[in-house]
Each structure stands twice: as structure tokens, then as C-alpha cells.
Design a protein around this motif. Structure first.
Motif, PDB file in Angstrom:
ATOM      1  N   THR A  49      49.578  51.628 -22.572  1.00 31.55           N
ATOM      2  CA  THR A  49      48.639  52.514 -21.871  1.00 31.55           C
ATOM      3  C   THR A  49      49.379  53.416 -20.901  1.00 31.55           C
ATOM      4  OG1 THR A  49      46.878  50.868 -22.053  1.00 31.55           O
ATOM      5  CG2 THR A  49      46.612  52.583 -20.380  1.00 31.55           C
TER       6      THR A  49
ATOM      7  N   ASP B 218      50.153  45.755 -24.024  1.00 30.14           N
ATOM      8  CA  ASP B 218      49.035  46.706 -24.039  1.00 30.14           C
ATOM      9  C   ASP B 218      49.026  47.555 -22.779  1.00 30.14           C
ATOM     10  OD1 ASP B 218      48.116  45.952 -26.520  1.00 30.14           O
ATOM     11  OD2 ASP B 218      46.678  44.472 -25.738  1.00 30.14           O
ATOM     12  N   ASP B 219      49.298  46.933 -21.632  1.00 29.05           N
ATOM     13  CA  ASP B 219      49.354  47.680 -20.374  1.00 29.05           C
ATOM     14  C   ASP B 219      50.483  48.714 -20.394  1.00 29.05           C
ATOM     15  OD1 ASP B 219      47.241  46.169 -19.486  1.00 29.05           O
ATOM     16  OD2 ASP B 219      48.487  44.755 -18.354  1.00 29.05           O
TER      17      ASP B 219
END
Length: 769
Positions: A729, A725-726
Motif C-alpha cells: 500500500t 500488504d501494508d
């Protein structure tokens, strides 16, 4: 003197016409005419001066003597001084010496009572010149130049003449300055100290603001680029017949400025606000049709028959603005009177006391060429605010590239104008972080240029080109190629102060090159004008309220001060940044360091460049490093299996599923598929689909582990999901930054899939209604 074959009356008439019409002495093909005109001007008493080969003087020197010195009362002494120094000075220096002597003579005659040069043998005139005031730096230079020529070249020449010629020519030679006059009265040290104090006053204000100035320059360029892109899109729709002209529309964008009411320098920051512009798209044909009262029958006849400025292929599109000028970019007040007449003076003020006009000597930057400018000035006589975004964006692009270079590598103007499309090099150095090696290698983009004081090709030195500046320079190169059939014109460095030491090259800071390459390079005055235009509206004053004038040389000193005092860059690296040099005792090699830091001289150039790159990177919007670019897929395919295995193990930047590996040697050679959790992973937005696919797989794994009661494995899978997820992003931020025109690593060679950008739901582009 055999060229003086024409009747004297004919020569004098030709000479008079050349002076009245400001005949150019720069065309090499007319060298014979240059010599003929110069010899016709040369006073007869000097024509047979021994050992002076008048016909060997450079044409530009001849032109200065003929057109500028002309019939001045001190023309003979000035010409004699130039002739005596011709064997030891280059062209530009000779012109400079001639100009300095002429300026000094005019000054002494106009204000200090000199009527003939024999009066300069005593002290009276000289004492009038210096008594009761502190000499400005310019007048100190006049005296220094006078002393250098008279005590050196002129005296040496006269001493080698026989008695007869010496008696004749001594009457026309400038006398020496009185003994120890420079030491006692010229105030040279005081002038230097005063200049240093002024520079320090300005640097104290600008040094803390350096990162903000760099960021503001980029934001202004991006704002102009967004408007330019919108304009081009609408223009293309008009040409495709989508809608008629005039076309009114609203344009919503962001504007950035620096806070003016900050209590301290440290509190100064960038302020962002949303602006809405009411614009109308026109072309000249539609404008004349809508304003028939402004034009005569001839113009309407040309328009109807599509002749001259209204012919097919000659059409010019432009915008009209209605509203508060403070919302129109950062230069609305300038555009209200755009375009101006060409600049006729190198000073900041014109003869009528008004501010210098905003048009470069190279036509097509900021404002269109002169003929189009005349048309626009007439059209704006109604009070309408009109501007042509193509030339305006072009000028802003050049200004931003110049500002970014000056603010990040400290180049002088003469060095900025040397940047060439064929001189880019990449050198590999050890990466430095917090002034300590990290164990990794990085590639630095550099140019080999001739700094001040260097004249030979072998003396070229490395100038660091940052990623941000490199991006602007590539755009300039692409722009030049687009208008010159895919090539960048080779132009002569005629506008550079180092023109005698340089050869024709495809210099990047050029526009409107002539077919023979003689014209094209920007003028040094254009550099200052473009910088002031880019930073227009920013009110900067010293602590005592004196205005600060933005110039490349000031930005150079601000950068050096910031690097040394704020970033604590070693003194030798700062000296290398400024390309200072000194010859140490017992050495014949000129080193780029001051005496106080001579003991640093054993630091290699690569180490200095790495230190400067670390400092430079902290000034830009992004702090990312320029890791060596990955090889193209085609290159990898051409490698045999063994070679590819070795490369992938030892490469500085190897491809992975989610981006690239920046480790010198892979720390996980048996688990390289995803590199999740590895600190050497460099995510890249082109891998966004892969990241999303792998996230879905890890979600399934976590659910299966949880269903079977494997809590530890499920926890590890959830951690990897969070890591993915990081990374996703980061990739989305990269895509938004790319759309907004900001920095992205590897953007030159690695491009995202078009579907990636379509999937991205963040869009910072301006809106049109």
C-alpha cells in the motif's frame, strides 16, 4: 581631465543626447565614454577638488549623477558629497547615498521652503520638516543618511584641505544637522517600533498559516504543470499532423483554495473542487486565418509567405479559454488582460493609479517577450482570453521555488538570487527528532551564500535547501540546460544588491541570458512580483483590516516566528536561520546569534542545521527524512568483496529486497533478505514486484502450515502477509504521489521500473475529453 579634448559644444551636445536617450552606463567596454560624459557634466568648480579622483568613480555612479541628478539646483553639493565618500563606499552604496541626498533636497525644496542649501545651517527648515507629524521610515532614513555623510566623510574631507580650498568648497558643502537633532526629533526609535508593530500584526496572521501557504504553493505549481503537460502533448500531436488547428477540448482538473469564511485563523484550511475548462489550441497562423478582419494586408502577406513571426521555427502555440474566469487556475482575472505591458516602476502602482502590471523585467517569465506580447495584446482586443502556457508555467516554477525557499529557510531576496548550480553541497549531521539525536546520520543539502553584512568569500554561510525546494531548483537547472545546449549560462550578479561582493556564476534564478552574461539574473522586483502572482487571490488582512502584502522579507520573519513559537526551535537555531550576527565582548569573531542567547554559542553548526531541518521537514507535504542516498549498482559492483561486506554492514542506507535499510548498523546482520518487521526498513516503490512475489510465497506457506495443523506458524505467516500488504500500500501511494508531482524519497537517483507504474491502477492525472 585630459579626456576633455573635444570642443565644449560637441561635449555638451553629446551629454544632452545621452541624458535624453537614457544612455546606459553599464557597458564596461565604453568606460572611456562614461568618463568623458561625466567630466562634461561635472561642475567646473569641482573638477580640481584636491584628493578626489573623479575618473575613478564607478560608471553606475557617474550615470546616476549625469542622468538622474542632472541639472538639479543641488547638483554641486550632491556631487561633492559623493566624491568625498568615494574612497570609503562601494558602488551600490554611493548610488544609494546620491539618491537619498537628491530625494531629501527635492522634498525640502518642494514642501518646506528651501531655496538654497545655506538655509540648512539653521534649524528653521529642519523643524518644518519634522514638526506636527510622525516621520515614516523612509524619511527617517533620509535624515540618517544625510547626517552620516555630512558629519563623517564630508567634514573629514574639508578638515584636511588647505585654507584656500576649504573656503571655496565649504560654500557648496551640505551643512551639519543641528546639534542632537536626530536624537531629539528624528523619531528613529518610534519608526523602528512602528515597523516592528506592523510586522508583528502581519506575522500574527501568517504564522499559523505557514504550512498551508507552503502546501498551496505546491498545489498551484502542480495544477499549472498538469495543464502545461497537457498543452505540450496536444502541441506535439498537431506538429505530427494528428489533427488541424484550431482544436477544441475539455480539460478536467482539481483546484485548491483557502477557506475565506473560517471563523478563526486556526479553522482556515484548503478547499478542493473539480473544474472543467473549455479550451481551444491555436497557433498564430491559424488565429490570423480565423480572424482576418483583425489584421491588415501586410500581416496576411507575411503569414502566407511564412515570414518574420510566421516563419518556420518561430511559431507560437497558445490556448484560448471560454468560461467562468474563477475556474481558470487561480489567476483567471489576471489572464483576462494577459500579457501586460512591461513594468516601468518598482512600486505596486503605476502612474495612473492602477495595479502594477504582471510582467517581469526578464522576458519569458509569466508572459512571452515584448514582441510576442504586442501580438497577443492585439489578438485579445476582441475580448478573447488567450495565454501561452510555456511562459506561464516557467514563471510559476520560478515563483514556487522562490516561495518554497523563503518559506522554509528564511532567505532574503539578495540571498535567493545567489543560489547557484555550482554551490550545492551535502553535509552529514546527526538526525534530530523532537530535538533529540536518534543515533542515525542524515545528509543535508546546503548552499554557501553571502548573508547581509558579509562581503568576503571566506564569510559565506550555510543555507539549508529542503527536499521540496531542491526538486524545484533541479527542474529550473534542467530547464536552463535544455535551452542553452546542456549548460547553465554564467551570468553577472548585476541585478543583486550584493553584486559588488559576488562574481559571475551559473545562478539558477536567471532567464534569457545575454551572450556576454551581463543580463540574465532576475531583478529583486521580479522576486516580489512572482511571489504575489503565485499567491494571487488569497485575501490576507491584519486583525484591524489592513491588507498584507506578500514579500520574501515578510515570509522570512513568519518562518522564524513559526519555528520559535509553534515548533519551539531553540533561539540560537532561529538566529542561525536568520543569519543574524553579533560580536561578543572579548571576541573578534562575529557569531550568528543575538545577545540574549549568547550562551548558546557553543552549539556546533551541524547541530543547528539538524534542528532547522527537523523544523523544516514538518512544514512540507511529506515528513520523510532525506537519508543518505544509496550507492549506484555500478559503484557496488566495483567494490571488492571485503569492502562491500563492510559497507553493507555499516552503511547508512543499504539496499534490501523491499527498499533500503536506514540503520547506521544493521540490527539483524544474519536475516537481511526481506527486513519484514524491522523498524529501519524504508520501502521504495521500485521494489513493488518483489513485494508482490514474496506475498504470494507467504500465502502458500500459510496455507501449507494450516493444512498440516501448524497453527502458530500459520499465524506468523499471516502476520507477515499483513505486513507485506501494508508495504505494498505504501509503495502504491508513492507511485501515485510521483505521478501527481509530489515528494518522494530517493526520486533523484532511484527510479521505478516502467512496468511498476503500468501495474498501478491509481491515476490522479487530469482527464481530457
Amino acid at each position: 581631465m585630459e579626456l576633455l579634448t573635444s570642443p565644449p559644444e560637441t561635449l555638451q551636445e553629446e551629454l544632452q543626447q545621452a541624458r535624453e536617450n537614457r544612455y546606459s552606463f553599464s557597458n564596461r567596454a565604453e568606460r572611456t565614454k562614461h568618463i568623458r560624459l561625466f567630466l562634461a557634466w561635472l561642475p567646473s568648480v569641482l573638477r580640481d577638488a584636491p584628493s578626489i579622483e573623479w575618473d575613478q568613480l564607478p560608471s553606475q555612479v557617474m550615470g546616476h549623477l549625469v542622468r538622474t541628478v542632472g541639472d538639479h539646483p543641488d547638483a554641486i553639493p550632491i556631487a561633492l558629497a559623493v566624491g568625498c565618500a568615494a574612497h570609503a563606499m562601494k558602488r551600490n552604496t554611493l548610488v544609494h547615498v546620491s539618491s537619498m541626498l537628491l530625494t531629501l533636497c527635492r522634498h525640502l525644496r518642494a514642501h518646506y521652503g528651501m531655496t538654497q542649501i545655506a538655509q540648512l545651517q539653521g534649524r528653521e527648515i529642519w523643524m518644518r520638516f519634522v514638526t506636527g507629524r510622525q516621520l515614516p521610515a523612509g524619511e527617517v532614513r533620509l535624515l540618517t543618511s544625510y547626517a552620516s555623510v555630512t558629519a563623517g566623510h564630508l567634514r573629514t574631507y574639508l578638515e584636511h584641505l588647505d585654507e584656500r580650498h576649504r573656503l571655496i568648497l565649504e560654500a557648496y558643502a551640505f551643512p551639519l544637522l543641528p546639534a542632537r537633532f536626530l536624537e531629539l526629533h528624528a523619531q528613529h526609535k518610534a519608526s523602528v517600533l512602528a515597523a516592528q508593530a506592523r510586522r508583528k500584526e502581519q506575522s500574527d496572521v501568517l504564522t499559523p498559516l505557514l504550512p498551508l501557504l507552503i502546501e498551496l504553493a505546491q498545489f498551484r505549481k502542480q495544477a499549472m504543470e498538469r495543464l502545461y503537460t497537457t498543452f505540450c502533448g496536444l502541441r506535439d500531436q498537431v506538429e505530427a499532423g494528428a489533427f488541424p488547428l484550431p482544436h477544441q477540448f475539455q480539460y478536467v482538473d482539481r483546484a485548491f483554495s483557502i477557506t475565506e469564511d473560517a471563523p478563526t485563523i486556526a479553522a482556515v484550511s484548503l478547499v478542493e473542487r473539480t473544474v472543467t475548462l473549455n479550451l481551444t489550441l491555436w497557433n498564430r497562423d491559424a488565429w490570423v486565418e480565423a480572424h482576418p478582419e483583425l489584421y491588415g494586408r501586410c500581416t496576411h502577406w507575411q503569414r502566407k509567405r511564412q515570414l518574420f513571426a510566421y516563419a518556420a521555427g518561430m511559431e507560437t502555440y497558445f490556448l484560448q479559454y471560454e468560461g467562468d474566469l474563477s475556474n481558470l487556475l487561480w489567476c483567471g482575472e489576471i489572464l483576462r488582460n494577459w500579457p501586460m505591458l512591461p513594468v516601468f516602476s518598482s512600486s505596486d502602482q503605476c502612474e495612473d493609479g492602477q495595479e502594477r502590471l504582471w510582467q517581469t523585467l526578464r522576458p519569458g517569465l509569466l508572459a512571452p517577450p515584448k514582441r510576442s506580447s504586442v501580438w497577443f495584446r492585439h489578438a485579445m482586443s476582441t475580448g478573447a482570453v488567450l495565454f501561452e502556457p510555456v511562459a506561464l508555467y516557467r514563471g510559476v516554477l520560478y515563483a514556487t521555488a522562490l516561495a518554497t525557499l523563503a518559506l522554509t529557510n528564511g532567505s532574503r531576496v539578495s540571498e535567493l538570487l545567489q543560489v547557484s548550480a555550482t554551490r550545492f553541497e551535502t553535509i552529514v549531521v546527526d538526525e534530530i527528532k523532537q530535538q533529540q539525536p536518534t543515533g542515525r546520520k542524515i545528509g543535508l543539502l546546503v548552499q554557501k551564500l553571502l548573508p547581509k553584512g558579509y562581503t568576503q568569500e571566506s564569510e559565506r554561510q550555510l543555507f539549508l535547501i529542503g527536499e521540496m525546494a531542491g526538486r524545484h531548483l533541479r527542474e529550473i537547472g534542467q530547464l536552463l540546460e535544455s535551452v542553452h545546449g546542456g549548460t547553465i549560462p554564467v551570468v553577472e550578479p548585476t541585478r543583486s544588491t550584493k553584486s559588488e561582493d559576488l562574481l559571475p556564476e551559473p545562478y539558477l534564478f536567471q532567464w534569457g541570458a545575454s551572450p556576454d552574461g551581463r543580463l540574465g539574473l532576475l531583478d529583486p522586483g521580479d522576486v516580489g512580483l512572482l511571489l504575489r502572482f503565485l499567491f494571487h487571490g488569497i485575501i490576507l488582512t491584519t486583525r484591524v483590516g489592513k491588507p498584507i502584502r506578500i514579500a520574501a522579507h515578510l515570509l522570512r520573519h513568519v518562518l522564524a516566528t513559526h519555528a520559535r513559537t509553534v515548533q519551539n526551535v531553540p533561539a540560537e537555531a532561529v538566529a542561525y536561520l536568520l543569519h543574524h550576527r553579533i560580536t561578543l565582548s572579548g571576541s573578534t569573531q562575529a557569531l550568528s546569534i543575538p545577545e540574549a542567547t549568547a550562551y548558546y554559542s557553543r552549539l556546533p553548526t551541524a547541530r543547528l542545521l539538524a534542528l532547522l531541518f527537523e523544523a523544516q521537514s514538518t512544514l512540507t507535504v511529506s515528513g520523510e527524512r532525506t537519508y543518505l542516498q544509496a550507492p549506484s549498482p555500478r559503484t557496488l559492483e566495483q567494490m571488492d568483496e571485503a569492502l562491500r561486506e563492510i559497507f553493507e554492514q555499516w552503511s547508512l542506507l543499504g539496499p534490501t529486497v523491499l527498499g533500503f535499510c536506514s540503520a547506521g548498523l544493521c540490527v539483524r546482520p544474519n536475516n537481511r533478505a526481506l527486513c519484514l518487521g524491522c523498524r529501519f526498513l524504508v520501502p521504495h516503490y521500485s521494489s513493488l514486484p518483489h513485494a508482490r512475489s514474496w506475498r504470494k510465497l507467504y500465502v502458500l506457506h500459510a496455507e501449507q502450515y494450516e493444512a498440516h495443523g501448524h497453527t502458530v506458524d500459520a499465524k506468523q505467516a499471516r502476520e507477515l502477509i499483513q505486513y507485506l500488504d501494508d508495504i505494498i500500500t505504501i509503495m502504491q501511494i508513492q507511485i501515485r504521489a510521483r505521478q501527481d508531482g509530489r515528494y518522494l524519497p530517493f526520486a533523484d537517483t532511484l527510479f521505478p521500473n516502467t512496468t511498476d507504474e503500468e501495474e498501478n491502477d491509481g491515476n490522479n492525472s487530469p482527464t481530457i475529453s
